[in-house]
Structure formats: structure tokens, C-alpha cells
Scaffold this motif. Sequence first.
Motif, PDB file in Angstrom:
ATOM      1  N   SER A 198       0.851  -1.188   0.000  1.00 53.77           N
ATOM      2  CA  SER A 198       0.000   0.000   0.000  1.00 53.77           C
ATOM      3  C   SER A 198       0.888   1.240   0.000  1.00 53.77           C
ATOM      4  O   SER A 198       1.823   1.333   0.805  1.00 53.77           O
TER       5      SER A 198
ATOM      6  N   GLN B  35       8.325   6.458  12.440  1.00 49.57           N
ATOM      7  CA  GLN B  35       7.969   5.073  12.847  1.00 49.57           C
ATOM      8  C   GLN B  35       8.525   4.792  14.229  1.00 49.57           C
ATOM      9  O   GLN B  35       9.654   5.142  14.527  1.00 49.57           O
TER      10      GLN B  35
ATOM     11  N   PRO C 155       3.846   2.149  14.605  1.00 48.21           N
ATOM     12  CA  PRO C 155       4.635   1.406  13.618  1.00 48.21           C
ATOM     13  C   PRO C 155       4.423   1.854  12.172  1.00 48.21           C
ATOM     14  O   PRO C 155       5.284   1.614  11.332  1.00 48.21           O
TER      15      PRO C 155
ATOM     16  N   ARG D   3      13.710  -5.757   8.718  1.00 46.21           N
ATOM     17  CA  ARG D   3      13.633  -5.787  10.177  1.00 46.21           C
ATOM     18  C   ARG D   3      12.744  -4.661  10.717  1.00 46.21           C
ATOM     19  O   ARG D   3      12.092  -4.824  11.756  1.00 46.21           O
TER      20      ARG D   3
ATOM     21  N   MET E  39       9.967  -3.688   9.391  1.00 48.20           N
ATOM     22  CA  MET E  39       8.603  -4.213   9.298  1.00 48.20           C
ATOM     23  C   MET E  39       8.351  -5.225  10.409  1.00 48.20           C
ATOM     24  O   MET E  39       7.269  -5.231  11.006  1.00 48.20           O
TER      25      MET E  39
ATOM     26  N   LEU F 223      15.344  -9.621   7.098  1.00 47.17           N
ATOM     27  CA  LEU F 223      16.676  -9.050   6.820  1.00 47.17           C
ATOM     28  C   LEU F 223      17.117  -8.200   7.997  1.00 47.17           C
ATOM     29  O   LEU F 223      16.368  -7.330   8.450  1.00 47.17           O
ATOM     30  N   THR F 224      18.327  -8.430   8.473  1.00 47.68           N
ATOM     31  CA  THR F 224      18.825  -7.624   9.576  1.00 47.68           C
ATOM     32  C   THR F 224      20.343  -7.716   9.639  1.00 47.68           C
ATOM     33  O   THR F 224      20.929  -8.692   9.139  1.00 47.68           O
ATOM     34  N   ARG F 225      20.949  -6.711  10.223  1.00 43.24           N
ATOM     35  CA  ARG F 225      22.396  -6.797  10.496  1.00 43.24           C
ATOM     36  C   ARG F 225      22.640  -7.349  11.892  1.00 43.24           C
ATOM     37  O   ARG F 225      23.758  -7.369  12.364  1.00 43.24           O
TER      38      ARG F 225
ATOM     39  N   ARG G 205      12.459   0.036   2.302  1.00 46.04           N
ATOM     40  CA  ARG G 205      13.860  -0.188   1.943  1.00 46.04           C
ATOM     41  C   ARG G 205      14.034  -1.579   1.322  1.00 46.04           C
ATOM     42  O   ARG G 205      14.718  -1.756   0.312  1.00 46.04           O
ATOM     43  N   THR G 206      13.373  -2.548   1.927  1.00 45.08           N
ATOM     44  CA  THR G 206      13.472  -3.932   1.453  1.00 45.08           C
ATOM     45  C   THR G 206      12.847  -4.071   0.069  1.00 45.08           C
ATOM     46  O   THR G 206      13.448  -4.648  -0.845  1.00 45.08           O
TER      47      THR G 206
HETATM   48  N1  NAP Z   1       2.484   0.109   3.078  1.00 41.19           N
HETATM   49  C1  NAP Z   1       2.742  -1.199   3.119  1.00 41.19           C
HETATM   50  O1  NAP Z   1       2.165  -2.004   2.350  1.00 41.19           O
HETATM   51  C2  NAP Z   1       3.739  -1.692   4.095  1.00 41.19           C
HETATM   52  C3  NAP Z   1       4.140  -3.043   4.077  1.00 41.19           C
HETATM   53  C4  NAP Z   1       5.115  -3.446   4.961  1.00 41.19           C
HETATM   54  C5  NAP Z   1       5.685  -2.543   5.844  1.00 41.19           C
HETATM   55  N2  NAP Z   1       5.276  -1.246   5.831  1.00 41.19           N
HETATM   56  C6  NAP Z   1       5.878  -0.254   6.711  1.00 41.19           C
HETATM   57  O2  NAP Z   1       7.198   0.011   6.240  1.00 41.19           O
HETATM   58  C7  NAP Z   1       7.945   0.500   7.334  1.00 41.19           C
HETATM   59  C8  NAP Z   1       9.297  -0.197   7.335  1.00 41.19           C
HETATM   60  O3  NAP Z   1       9.987   0.140   6.159  1.00 41.19           O
HETATM   61  P1  NAP Z   1      11.514   0.588   6.194  1.00 41.19           P
HETATM   62  O4  NAP Z   1      11.885   0.982   4.815  1.00 41.19           O
HETATM   63  O5  NAP Z   1      11.692   1.580   7.288  1.00 41.19           O
HETATM   64  O6  NAP Z   1      12.262  -0.714   6.688  1.00 41.19           O
HETATM   65  P2  NAP Z   1      12.377  -2.247   6.260  1.00 41.19           P
HETATM   66  O7  NAP Z   1      12.540  -2.372   4.787  1.00 41.19           O
HETATM   67  O8  NAP Z   1      11.314  -3.044   6.914  1.00 41.19           O
HETATM   68  O9  NAP Z   1      13.734  -2.594   6.994  1.00 41.19           O
HETATM   69  C9  NAP Z   1      14.939  -1.916   6.662  1.00 41.19           C
HETATM   70  C10 NAP Z   1      15.983  -2.961   6.504  1.00 41.19           C
HETATM   71  O10 NAP Z   1      17.212  -2.391   6.124  1.00 41.19           O
HETATM   72  C11 NAP Z   1      18.243  -2.884   6.985  1.00 41.19           C
HETATM   73  N3  NAP Z   1      19.248  -1.854   7.046  1.00 41.19           N
HETATM   74  C12 NAP Z   1      19.138  -0.632   7.581  1.00 41.19           C
HETATM   75  N4  NAP Z   1      20.291   0.059   7.359  1.00 41.19           N
HETATM   76  C13 NAP Z   1      21.094  -0.783   6.683  1.00 41.19           C
HETATM   77  C14 NAP Z   1      22.402  -0.690   6.175  1.00 41.19           C
HETATM   78  N5  NAP Z   1      23.144   0.425   6.334  1.00 41.19           N
HETATM   79  N6  NAP Z   1      22.937  -1.743   5.529  1.00 41.19           N
HETATM   80  C15 NAP Z   1      22.211  -2.863   5.378  1.00 41.19           C
HETATM   81  N7  NAP Z   1      20.971  -3.028   5.838  1.00 41.19           N
HETATM   82  C16 NAP Z   1      20.421  -1.994   6.480  1.00 41.19           C
HETATM   83  C17 NAP Z   1      17.541  -3.131   8.284  1.00 41.19           C
HETATM   84  O11 NAP Z   1      18.253  -4.067   9.055  1.00 41.19           O
HETATM   85  P3  NAP Z   1      18.743  -3.764  10.565  1.00 41.19           P
HETATM   86  O12 NAP Z   1      18.126  -4.800  11.432  1.00 41.19           O
HETATM   87  O13 NAP Z   1      20.195  -3.954  10.472  1.00 41.19           O
HETATM   88  O14 NAP Z   1      18.349  -2.361  10.921  1.00 41.19           O
HETATM   89  C18 NAP Z   1      16.225  -3.704   7.790  1.00 41.19           C
HETATM   90  O15 NAP Z   1      16.289  -5.059   7.461  1.00 41.19           O
HETATM   91  C19 NAP Z   1       7.132   0.225   8.603  1.00 41.19           C
HETATM   92  O16 NAP Z   1       6.532   1.448   9.017  1.00 41.19           O
HETATM   93  C20 NAP Z   1       6.051  -0.714   8.124  1.00 41.19           C
HETATM   94  O17 NAP Z   1       4.861  -0.578   8.864  1.00 41.19           O
HETATM   95  C21 NAP Z   1       4.315  -0.818   4.974  1.00 41.19           C
END
Ligand code: NAP
Length: 216
Positions: free
Chosen positions: A9, A21, A26, A77, A79, A108-110, A155-156
Motif C-alpha cells: 500500500s 515510525q 509502527p 527488520r 517491518m 533481513l537484519t544486520r 527499503r526492502t
Molecule cells: N504500506 C505497506 O504495504 C507496508 C508493508 C510493509 C511494511 N510497511 C511499513 O514500512 C515500514 C518499514 O519500512 P523501512 O523501509 O523503514 O524498513 P524495512 O525495509 O522493513 O527494513 C529496513 C531494513 O534495512 C536494513 N538496514 C538498515 N540500514 C542498513 C544498512 N546500512 N545496511 C544494510 N541493511 C540496512 C535493516 O536491518 P537492521 O536490522 O540492520 O536495521 C532492515 O532489514 C514500517 O513502518 C512498516 O509498517 C508498509
Amino acid sequence: MGRVRASLSVSADGYMAGPGQSVEDPLGVGGRALHEWAFRTRAFRGLHDLDGGDAGTVDDRVAAEHLVGVGATVMGRHMFGGEVPWGDDPWRGWWGDDPPYHHPVYVLTRHARPPLAMRGGTTFHFVTDGPEAALAMAREAAGPDRDVSVGGGARTARWYLAAGLVDVLDLHVAPVLLGDGARLLGGLPDLAAGYRVDRVLGGEGVMHVRYVRTAG
Ligand SMILES: NC(=O)c1ccc[n+]([C@@H]2O[C@H](COP(=O)([O-])OP(=O)(O)OC[C@H]3O[C@@H](n4cnc5c(N)ncnc54)[C@H](OP(=O)(O)O)[C@@H]3O)[C@@H](O)[C@H]2O)c1
């Protein structure tokens, strides 16, 4: 081989979550508006053990498709949630004891962590070898006949889109402008040429667009 699917979405300006977040918020500021279409459906509510919801609408049919035929999920991670490093009583996800996946989920996580087996067949595996390794594990787990879902977050999903690894991209576009947050769209120069529009469905305050990968 099964396909790689992402069902996400987004706001009209391309964000998957609002700014700020946190464990308390969240989805980030304003992010809940992205999911209102799904929250209203019987399919989504049933998946999350909630009563009620509209059945048989376009939105309900689209929500029902989400995990059908999926044998493994990959997610970021952020999410999955929780604080890193994980600590002694680590976070077990947002979804309670019986998450809606019912298959292996590769996070995915570090920050390494042993696998976390939940009720109902969901096991969270924490992958520190990067997105390609996580996808390979997910494909292996899903087997030849089932798909892999890229669950998010931004990011993922961006990583898999940029790498040309998503076969089917379902975007549920909500008419909200978040202005900031976790950005899905923009800065992906190969996206436009790599996909064709497969279907467009009008829901209640949301547009469901399915893109199918043509390149590669
Ligand atoms: N709208 C939708 O359909 C939907 C669907 C799913 C999720 N979401 C929302 O999306 C948000 C999360 O998205 P996001 O983009 O913030 O995060 P994300 O894609 O869920 O997670 C970021 C990822 O990047 C890794 N990472 C961060 N910095 C890094 C680096 N320098 N090198 C390598 N890996 C790194 C993190 O691992 P680490 O553990 O190392 O930090 C983590 O695995 C939440 O608010 C969730 O509710 C929305």
C-alpha cells in the motif's frame, strides 16, 4: 519456479509509511490511512483473527489474494519491528503468537538472532547475509510451485525492485499525501521500462494496480 510477488500500500506520493515510525506508531504519522481499505475487508480481518469486515467487495477480493499460493515471505527488520540489538527478551513481531503467514519468514537484519518459531507454522529466520541470500532461502523454502512474497517495508521492497527480482507488483494506491516517511517510489530508474500494467481495479478510496515484469 514460483514467482516473487510484492503487495504494497502506498500513498499518492509514493510512501509506504509516514515519518516517525516507532514501536508506539509502527506505521508512522499518517501511515494508517494507507491501510484503511484493507482494514475494512473481511479477508484482511479474518487473516488477523478480527471479526467483521466487508465481504465480496473489490477490496475484499484483492485483500484475499495476498498470501494465496505464497510459500515464504521476505521482510525487513523495521517491518518485523523491535529494538536492535535484540536483548534478552527480544521482540516477537506485531502479530501475536499465531502470525498470519503460516510459512517461513526471512527477516533481513544486520543483527543475528536464532530462528523464532511461532504457532501455526510461521517461523521467523533472521538473515544477516543480505537480501539475495534471504530470497534464495525463501525460494528454497517455498519450493517450485509456490511464490515468495516480499512483504516490505520500503527499503526492502526497493532493494528487490531495483535488482529486478519482483515478478508481480501489486500497488494499492491510497489518495493520501504523506510528504515524508518510508519512500517506496522514485529513484528507481529501471522500474518504468521493466513492467507493464496488468490490471487496474477501483476500490473504495483506493486504486489497485498490478504490474507484471516484462524485462529480464
Ligand atoms: N504500506 C505497506 O504495504 C507496508 C508493508 C510493509 C511494511 N510497511 C511499513 O514500512 C515500514 C518499514 O519500512 P523501512 O523501509 O523503514 O524498513 P524495512 O525495509 O522493513 O527494513 C529496513 C531494513 O534495512 C536494513 N538496514 C538498515 N540500514 C542498513 C544498512 N546500512 N545496511 C544494510 N541493511 C540496512 C535493516 O536491518 P537492521 O536490522 O540492520 O536495521 C532492515 O532489514 C514500517 O513502518 C512498516 O509498517 C508498509
